[in-house]
Design a protein around this motif. Structure first.
Motif, PDB file in Angstrom:
ATOM      1  N   THR A 110       0.826  -1.193   0.000  1.00  0.00           N
ATOM      2  CA  THR A 110       0.000   0.000   0.000  1.00  0.00           C
ATOM      3  C   THR A 110       0.863   1.246   0.000  1.00  0.00           C
ATOM      4  N   SER A 111       1.937   1.236   0.744  1.00  0.00           N
ATOM      5  CA  SER A 111       2.858   2.357   0.789  1.00  0.00           C
ATOM      6  C   SER A 111       4.210   1.816   1.182  1.00  0.00           C
ATOM      7  N   VAL A 145      -2.324   2.380  -9.342  1.00  0.00           N
ATOM      8  CA  VAL A 145      -2.229   2.314  -7.888  1.00  0.00           C
ATOM      9  C   VAL A 145      -3.291   1.375  -7.314  1.00  0.00           C
ATOM     10  N   ARG A 196      -1.917  -2.000  -7.777  1.00  0.00           N
ATOM     11  CA  ARG A 196      -0.741  -2.185  -6.935  1.00  0.00           C
ATOM     12  C   ARG A 196      -1.109  -2.400  -5.476  1.00  0.00           C
ATOM     13  N   ASP A 197      -2.088  -1.635  -4.995  1.00  0.00           N
ATOM     14  CA  ASP A 197      -2.382  -1.641  -3.570  1.00  0.00           C
ATOM     15  C   ASP A 197      -3.404  -2.689  -3.148  1.00  0.00           C
ATOM     16  N   TRP A 208      -9.098  -4.071  -0.712  1.00  0.00           N
ATOM     17  CA  TRP A 208      -8.080  -3.102  -0.332  1.00  0.00           C
ATOM     18  C   TRP A 208      -8.164  -2.835   1.160  1.00  0.00           C
ATOM     19  N   VAL A 218      -1.377   6.528  -2.534  1.00  0.00           N
ATOM     20  CA  VAL A 218      -1.894   5.377  -1.788  1.00  0.00           C
ATOM     21  C   VAL A 218      -3.413   5.328  -1.911  1.00  0.00           C
TER      22      VAL A 218
END
Length: 223
Positions: A41-42, A90, A93-94, A111, A163
């Motif tokens: 997430t980050s 994103v 990705r997250d 998520w 994010v």
């Protein structure tokens, strides 16, 4: 929980991704169309002492004027390849088990919104947050940049600047700095402070006195 990674594993994954990007093995922002990504997430250094040193290196200054500011001065979301723009990238990705349409829109997945530590299963209920908000960047030095540089900042996939978070927390945050708003989930304060400092340090943005003190306080929650 649910396939998400610990902060230490997040940091390791980010370092690996950055190394691969530097060698050209992972194109910036690239992801196969419709593919599932379990990326973090980050990501931050995971080193509070380094974050404190980076914070001390930032210039403390009063906020600059908002004259001339517009979100249009930070062009986003740009294309990242395979038909996906930055927002869509994103989201993939997250998330966990993310499915997408042929046009790269997320159609399913899960998520974990780090700001409130809540699970979201509908991409329409997510925002892609700029950790350092665009308006805050403008007040802390981006007003002097070109629009091209501001676009690079607004679509930065290399630093922990973007994010996926719940709509409610992103709207509550607005363009506020850590002295004005902190994630409601205190377990994320350390990571949030590290991310904020990483972004401001790389882009050479200033901090206010109150902002710096809030970041010091948040780093105090690091284990």
């Amino acid at each position: 929980m649910g396939g998400m990674r610990t902060p230490r594993r997040l940091a390791a994954a980010f370092v690996l991704t950055a190394a691969l990007s530097a060698t050209g093995c992972v194109p910036n922002g690239s992801a196969p169309g419709g593919a599932v990504s379990d990326s973090p997430t980050s990501a931050a250094s995971g080193d509070a002492s380094q974050a404190r040193a980076d914070l001390d290196a930032l210039t403390v200054a009063a906020p600059r004027s908002m004259a001339g500011y517009s979100r249009d001065r930070f062009p986003h979301w740009t294309q990242q390849g395979n038909g996906c723009d930055t927002r869509e990238y994103v989201l993939k990705r997250d998330g966990t088990s993310v499915t997408t349409s042929t046009s790269c829109h997320a159609t399913g997945g899960k998520w974990l919104s780090p700001y409130d530590h809540k699970t979201v299963t509908d991409a329409a209920k997510l925002d892609i947050d700029h950790v350092v908000p665009l308006a805050n960047a403008w007040r802390s030095g981006a007003n002097a940049w070109t629009d091209d540089k501001r676009s690079q900042f607004a679509n930065d996939l290399t630093r922990p600047q973007l994010v996926a978070v719940s709509l409610t927390t992103n709207r509550a945050k607005g363009d506020q700095d850590p002295s004005q708003w902190k994630p409601p989930y205190q377990g994320y304060w350390c990571q949030y402070a590290e991310n904020w400092i990483t972004v401001k340090r790389y882009w050479q943005l200033t901090v206010t006195t109150a902002e710096k003190q809030a970041l010091v306080d948040m780093l105090g929650t690091c284990q």
